[in-house]
Design an enzyme around this catalytic site. Structure first.
Site, mmCIF file in Angstrom:
data_model
loop_
_atom_site.group_PDB
_atom_site.id
_atom_site.type_symbol
_atom_site.label_atom_id
_atom_site.label_comp_id
_atom_site.label_asym_id
_atom_site.label_seq_id
_atom_site.Cartn_x
_atom_site.Cartn_y
_atom_site.Cartn_z
ATOM 1 N N PHE B 137 0.858 -1.195 0.000
ATOM 2 C CA PHE B 137 0.000 0.000 0.000
ATOM 3 C C PHE B 137 0.888 1.237 0.000
ATOM 4 O O PHE B 137 0.535 2.275 0.521
ATOM 5 C CB PHE B 137 -0.884 0.039 1.253
ATOM 6 C CG PHE B 137 -1.920 -1.042 1.301
ATOM 7 C CD1 PHE B 137 -2.416 -1.605 0.118
ATOM 8 C CD2 PHE B 137 -2.432 -1.481 2.516
ATOM 9 C CE1 PHE B 137 -3.386 -2.596 0.170
ATOM 10 C CE2 PHE B 137 -3.405 -2.465 2.565
ATOM 11 C CZ PHE B 137 -3.882 -3.032 1.392
ATOM 12 N N CYS B 139 3.662 2.187 -2.699
ATOM 13 C CA CYS B 139 4.329 2.813 -3.841
ATOM 14 C C CYS B 139 3.759 4.195 -4.133
ATOM 15 O O CYS B 139 2.569 4.331 -4.409
ATOM 16 C CB CYS B 139 4.140 1.931 -5.071
ATOM 17 S SG CYS B 139 5.686 1.227 -5.579
ATOM 18 N N CYS B 385 22.145 22.652 24.838
ATOM 19 C CA CYS B 385 21.320 22.299 23.679
ATOM 20 C C CYS B 385 21.875 21.168 22.824
ATOM 21 O O CYS B 385 21.173 20.560 22.041
ATOM 22 C CB CYS B 385 21.087 23.523 22.807
ATOM 23 S SG CYS B 385 22.539 24.013 21.861
ATOM 24 N N CYS B 392 30.680 19.122 16.145
ATOM 25 C CA CYS B 392 32.088 18.792 16.411
ATOM 26 C C CYS B 392 32.520 17.619 15.535
ATOM 27 O O CYS B 392 31.840 16.599 15.487
ATOM 28 C CB CYS B 392 32.277 18.442 17.880
ATOM 29 S SG CYS B 392 33.967 17.945 18.264
HETATM 30 C C1 LIG Z 1 13.954 0.743 -7.089
HETATM 31 C C2 LIG Z 1 12.993 0.441 -5.999
HETATM 32 C C3 LIG Z 1 11.864 -0.297 -6.264
HETATM 33 C C4 LIG Z 1 10.989 -0.586 -5.259
HETATM 34 N N1 LIG Z 1 9.925 -1.356 -5.543
HETATM 35 C C5 LIG Z 1 9.081 -1.715 -4.538
HETATM 36 C C6 LIG Z 1 8.021 -2.616 -4.780
HETATM 37 O O1 LIG Z 1 7.833 -3.097 -5.887
HETATM 38 N N2 LIG Z 1 7.203 -2.941 -3.761
HETATM 39 C C7 LIG Z 1 7.383 -2.423 -2.503
HETATM 40 O O2 LIG Z 1 6.630 -2.781 -1.590
HETATM 41 N N3 LIG Z 1 8.369 -1.590 -2.233
HETATM 42 C C8 LIG Z 1 9.245 -1.223 -3.221
HETATM 43 N N4 LIG Z 1 10.303 -0.401 -2.940
HETATM 44 C C9 LIG Z 1 10.458 0.143 -1.570
HETATM 45 C C10 LIG Z 1 11.424 -0.699 -0.724
HETATM 46 O O3 LIG Z 1 10.962 -2.012 -0.529
HETATM 47 C C11 LIG Z 1 11.649 -0.083 0.679
HETATM 48 O O4 LIG Z 1 10.435 -0.003 1.349
HETATM 49 C C12 LIG Z 1 12.232 1.307 0.616
HETATM 50 O O5 LIG Z 1 13.213 1.389 -0.425
HETATM 51 C C13 LIG Z 1 12.871 1.752 1.953
HETATM 52 O O6 LIG Z 1 13.931 0.922 2.360
HETATM 53 P P1 LIG Z 1 15.503 1.269 2.100
HETATM 54 O O7 LIG Z 1 15.774 2.596 2.700
HETATM 55 O O8 LIG Z 1 16.254 0.121 2.733
HETATM 56 O O9 LIG Z 1 15.688 1.292 0.626
HETATM 57 C C14 LIG Z 1 11.212 -0.097 -3.950
HETATM 58 C C15 LIG Z 1 12.346 0.623 -3.689
HETATM 59 C C16 LIG Z 1 13.251 0.885 -4.693
HETATM 60 C C17 LIG Z 1 14.502 1.665 -4.384
HETATM 61 S S1 SF4 Z 2 25.952 24.944 21.527
HETATM 62 FE FE1 SF4 Z 2 26.951 23.779 23.198
HETATM 63 S S2 SF4 Z 2 27.806 25.401 24.501
HETATM 64 FE FE2 SF4 Z 2 26.297 26.427 23.191
HETATM 65 S S3 SF4 Z 2 24.427 26.415 24.392
HETATM 66 FE FE3 SF4 Z 2 24.359 24.590 23.096
HETATM 67 S S4 SF4 Z 2 25.266 22.970 24.402
HETATM 68 FE FE4 SF4 Z 2 25.804 24.930 25.372
#
Ligand SMILES: Cc1cc2nc3c(=O)[nH]c(=O)nc-3n(C[C@H](O)[C@H](O)[C@H](O)COP(=O)(O)O)c2cc1C
Ligand code: SF4
Ligand SMILES: Cc1cc2nc3c(=O)[nH]c(=O)nc-3n(C[C@H](O)[C@H](O)[C@H](O)COP(=O)(O)OP(=O)(O)OC[C@H]3O[C@@H](n4cnc5c(N)ncnc54)[C@H](O)[C@@H]3O)c2cc1C
Lengths: 451, 433
Positions: B137, B139, B385, B392
């Site tokens: 569900f 693509c 923060c 760094c």
């Molecule tokens: C080229 C490509 C084709 C894909 N085709 C499908 C598909 O046919 N069916 C599906 O469920 N997901 C498809 N995906 C999604 C992947 O299964 C996966 O959910 C997504 O790439 C995130 O995982 P990743 O960051 O490891 O790539 C596709 C992804 C890529 C890159």
């Molecule tokens: S950047 Fe680092 S030194 Fe500056 S307020 Fe945030 S935590 Fe403190």
């Protein structure tokens, strides 16, 4: 293949053409786009980057590297040229290991500095290759400035002055511009006639004329220039060499290293340059290293640098020393030349006293040693020709200037190798020329004239 | 010794590392190679209904973003579901399952939103001997315009309905794969649960344009001068996926719903992080597409070594271990005060922390001491923060050190309390007691 026994004496054509070509190719080949891009990722974009402070021309290194990384290479080149119009030559010849790269924080972090020099070359070369001109002259100021010497100091000053709108006239002893960029720097650091290409690029700013074969004292005088120009910049480098003052120094085969290097740089064909089989280089600075390496590259069999002090006292950086060693040059320390032995007027041997150093003083140990030699290069330093400087104040044999590069005469400025306190580096010459131009401009705008 | 064996909604595999439904699982050839490399299971590239095969573009179908070393950190694609004939895929699935009985083989499906279409395909899949089905569900391109993929995934009622059809018409376990292209992932997850799903898997790819060709003025990948949005995946999407997994894992209605986590997983550590947030297993796509199947070796040994170090024998012992610590902002302890501290021995003096704090935070870092370049925290300004830590370049050089109860916070002048107090009871909160 069996190699022929090397010929005795000083002869040309020791190698075949291929060997010459390989030996004198670029020491550090230029980076490809991908190499440059990868290298940029090592730069941390430091706050008030220490590398910038370490650069004598204060180039905003972090910025130009960031510009390269974003594919804004021309922007990078301009960042460099804004501070140093000789950025391309400096990228090739600066001893970065003791300047910018020595200050790189990555040395501490991961033991390797960002290749600043190589990246700088990458950016500058593209701008020069494509002849992209970044600067426009300001409107004519009506002022005229004379510059003596067309080395990096003189030309860097000329470029900046032209930019400010002044008319620049250069008087140069030789029949070519560039100074040591053209006659001194090792051939493998600036290949393919790069020195002249860079100067053409720099002179494109316009309003700079160069009078060649004009020697101060022979063809003109400072007094005369003072009458005709609003300011003068002296950038005459160090045109005299030192002597050893030992027996046999006049013999055939004893040559000033810088003359040997100049001939080499002017040669169209390296195979035409005669070189000895057993070469001895006397001295410990950059010229000694360059002469030795290039002698080796021309096919000399044994090249020995003989320096009268220890390694740490050598003017050449550790990197340069290692480069020489890697090319097969031998470096001897505490060898003080004693006499040169000759046969039929030609060098055959050089004899040294072995010395030690105590509180800076050299003391003979009584031991002597002789080295076979058919060619000897003297690289024991250059000095300023102090004649014809019409009473300008000197210090330790060089011209004394204030922080604005002004000599003891208000309208005469000086920079580069000829001043006291200089570092004998291309980059300092470029920095001095730029700073002198800024000071001259300030003075001319303030209406200053003969002081 | 750590044992990676996994049992996810009754489906067994030697490790919890599966390949996600995508090009690496498109045919027997790849899947066999993956199993030989050590992958625990696969979700076969999505099958469509019987009929003329799907047509893909014939120009570039992937786009990417890189670091300056050209390390791929995010990818997108405009590929559709399998473009091979249904019968061929079914035959191959059957053969592969026969050859690799110990590995998980799940079949991804996407057919039109009509019960008949599902009724037609489900028995065919069952017949292959596959271990389960995954309902695609997700693509975001190409199929959604045809009323499938994310077009279904974005409407919780459809998810529930289709899931129910599948449960009613098949004995196989049903995993519902969710699209992240919605505003609140809990709604589709709850719908899947209501429909009877055995598990959810997430995330599918995120709608995206990775870059624009600045010479031809067109999005990339460019096909004959034009481009379209594609599905984004790879390391860059991991934080989004982690959050979505955690949201489902801690939601009252779905907290016991098994999760197969997907999105930017490339290393054992990535996988572990998802499992700590409640995933029973993980699926990988981009990392395999980038480096090949061999990466699973690193994932296996990495997770084993971590488990040995921590004394975990089975993966069930640590799954969900971090989920209890995921909470809402208003429940965070406001009496917990930290200050940055720079380790001067590690500091390389790049000054990045200084300029970050100076320009964007609280001017709490000094840049020199005794006229020398030196970076040190000014505790009376530091709000803790963490920005300096994040900029760094040296790991562990800047630490956030909590102030102990009884100490004085130099910034506020107040004494650190040992009591927990959050926003709900804070005096500045108009809604507080
Ligand atoms: C080229 C490509 C084709 C894909 N085709 C499908 C598909 O046919 N069916 C599906 O469920 N997901 C498809 N995906 C999604 C992947 O299964 C996966 O959910 C997504 O790439 C995130 O995982 P990743 O960051 O490891 O790539 C596709 C992804 C890529 C890159
Ligand atoms: S950047 Fe680092 S030194 Fe500056 S307020 Fe945030 S935590 Fe403190
Ligand atoms: C062999 C050698 C190798 C070197 N290698 C390096 C290196 O790798 N890296 C580095 O950074 N530096 C190097 N240097 C140093 C560097 O070349 C100099 O520091 C730099 O060139 C100085 O620039 P300048 O303009 O002051 O002088 P120069 O470059 O010497 O230029 C002076 C100019 O003035 C002209 N001139 C001199 N006298 C007169 C006169 N009376 N009338 C008119 N014109 C005159 C000269 O002909 C010349 O053109 C090297 C030097 C030598 C000798």
């Amino acid at each position: 293949m069996v190699k022929n026994r090397p010929k005795e004496g000083v002869v040309a054509k020791r190698l075949n053409h291929r060997e010459y070509k390989d030996n004198f190719c670029d020491l550090h080949p230029p980076l490809s786009w991908q190499e440059a891009l990868n290298e940029t990722s090592n730069c941390l974009f430091c706050f008030e980057a220490p590398c910038q402070t370490a650069c004598p021309t204060n180039i905003d290194i972090a910025m130009f590297i960031r510009q390269i990384s974003t594919n804004n290479t021309l922007g990078a080149a301009k960042t460099i040229f804004d501070r140093n119009i000789f950025g391309a030559m400096c990228a090739r010849v600066c001893p970065v290991e003791i300047l910018c790269e020595q200050a790189c924080v990555r040395l501490e972090a991961v033991g390797r500095a960002v290749k600043i020099g190589a990246l700088q070359r990458f950016a500058c070369d593209i701008a020069i290759e494509e002849n992209v001109q970044f600067y426009k002259r300001e409107k004519d100021s009506g002022k005229k400035v004379a510059i003596i010497g067309a080395g990096p100091a003189g030309l860097s000053c000329a470029h900046r002055l032209a930019l400010f709108g002044h008319q620049v006239e250069i008087f140069e002893a030789k029949n070519k511009p560039g100074g040591l960029n053209e006659y001194g720097i090792a051939a493998y650091k600036t290949t393919d006639n790069f020195a002249q290409k860079e100067i053409d690029y720099i002179l494109s700013i316009g309003n700079i004329s160069i009078n060649y074969n004009q020697i101060l004292g022979r063809d003109f005088t400072l007094t005369k220039l003072k009458e005709n120009y609003d300011a003068i910049f002296l950038a005459i480098g160090l045109s005299r060499t030192n002597n050893l003052h030992i027996e046999g120094e006049e013999a055939q085969g004893v040559v000033d290293a810088i003359d040997f290097i100049a001939d080499l740089r002017q040669a169209n064909d390296f195979s035409e340059i005669p070189i000895g089989k057993d070469v001895v280089v006397i001295g410990g600075g950059m010229s000694a290293i360059d002469a030795a390496i290039q002698a080796k590259l021309l096919g000399a069999q044994n090249v020995t640098i003989c320096y009268r002090r220890g390694a740490e006292k050598m003017g050449a950086s550790e990197y340069e020393q290692n480069l020489a060693l890697s090319k097969g040059v031998i470096i001897k320390h505490y060898y003080a030349p004693r006499k040169i032995k000759t046969k039929n007027g030609k060098v055959v041997e050089v004899e040294f006293d072995i010395v030690t150093e105590k509180n800076g003083e050299l003391i003979k140990t009584g031991e002597k040693i002789s080295l076979k030699a058919d060619q000897i290069f003297k690289a024991i330093g250059q000095k300023l020709n102090t004649e014809n400087l019409s009473g300008i104040k000197l210090k330790s044999g060089r011209i004394l200037v204030d922080e604005e590069m002004r000599t003891s005469e208000k309208m005469i400025f000086a920079g580069g190798d000829c001043i006291f306190g200089g570092e004998d580096l291309t980059v300092t010459a470029a920095a001095n020329g730029r700073d002198a131009a800024i000071a001259i401009n300030k003075q001319l705008n303030a209406g200053g004239n003969n002081g | 010794m750590a044992n990676l064996r996994s049992e996810f909604i009754g489906i067994k595999s030697p490790n919890p590392f599966w390949l996600a439904s995508a090009p690496p699982t498109d045919k027997a050839y790849n899947v066999e190679r993956a199993f030989r490399a050590g992958w625990g299971g696969v979700v076969w590239k999505t099958l469509g209904e019987d009929g003329p095969p799907i047509v893909n573009v014939n120009g570039p179908r992937y786009g990417a973003i890189f670091t300056s070393e050209r390390k791929l950190i995010g990818m997108n694609n405009i590929e559709l579901i399998t473009d091979r004939p249904l019968q061929l895929n079914l035959q191959e699935i059957k053969q592969v399952k026969k050859n690799w009985p110990d590995r998980a083989v799940v079949v991804s499906l996407m057919v039109p939103c009509e019960e008949e279409a599902w009724k037609a395909i489900l028995p065919l899949v069952e017949e292959t001997g596959a271990d389960g089905i995954e309902l695609n569900f997700g693509c975001p391109h190409g199929m959604s315009e045809r009323g499938m993929g994310s077009a279904v995934g974005q409407v919780p009622e459809y998810i529930e309905m289709v899931t129910r059809w599948c449960k009613a018409n098949s004995r196989l376990p049903v995993i519902v794969k969710l699209t992240p292209n919605i505003t609140d992932i809990r709604y589709p997850a709850r719908a899947a649960k209501r429909g009877g799903a055995d598990a959810v898997s997430l995330i599918n790819t995120i709608n995206s344009i990775t870059s624009v060709d600045i010479d031809n003025f067109a999005p990339e990948p460019t096909i004959d001068g034009k481009g379209t949005h594609g599905g984004y995946c790879g390391p860059a999407v991991k934080p989004i996926a982690l959050n979505m997994v955690a949201e489902i894992a801690r939601d009252e209605q779905t907290k016991y719903l098994p999760i197969s986590a997907i999105g930017g997983i490339a290393t054992w550590r990535d996988a572990l992080e998802f499992m700590l947030l409640g995933a029973g297993n993980v699926q990988v796509c981009t990392a395999a597409m980038t480096y090949g199947f061999k990466i699973v070796e690193e994932m296996i040994t990495g997770l084993e070594n971590w488990m040995d170090k921590k004394g975990f024998k089975n993966i069930d012992e640590f799954i969900s271990k971090a989920i209890g610590n995921v909470t809402d902002w208003q429940l965070l302890n406001l009496n917990y005060v930290t200050k940055a501290r720079i380790n001067q021995d590690l500091c390389i003096s790049c000054g990045r922390c200084f300029i970050a704090c100076e320009d964007s935070s609280h001017q709490a870092i000094m840049k020199e001491k005794n006229n020398k370049r030196h970076f040190e925290i000014i505790e009376s300004e530091c709000v803790g923060c963490n920005l300096c830590v994040n900029v760094c370049p040296i790991e562990n050089c800047i630490e956030m050190v909590p102030l102990k109860a009884g100490m004085i916070d130099e910034r506020t002048g107040e004494k650190i309390s040992d009591k927990y107090a959050n926003w709900t009871t804070h005096p500045n909160n108009p809604a507080s007691g």
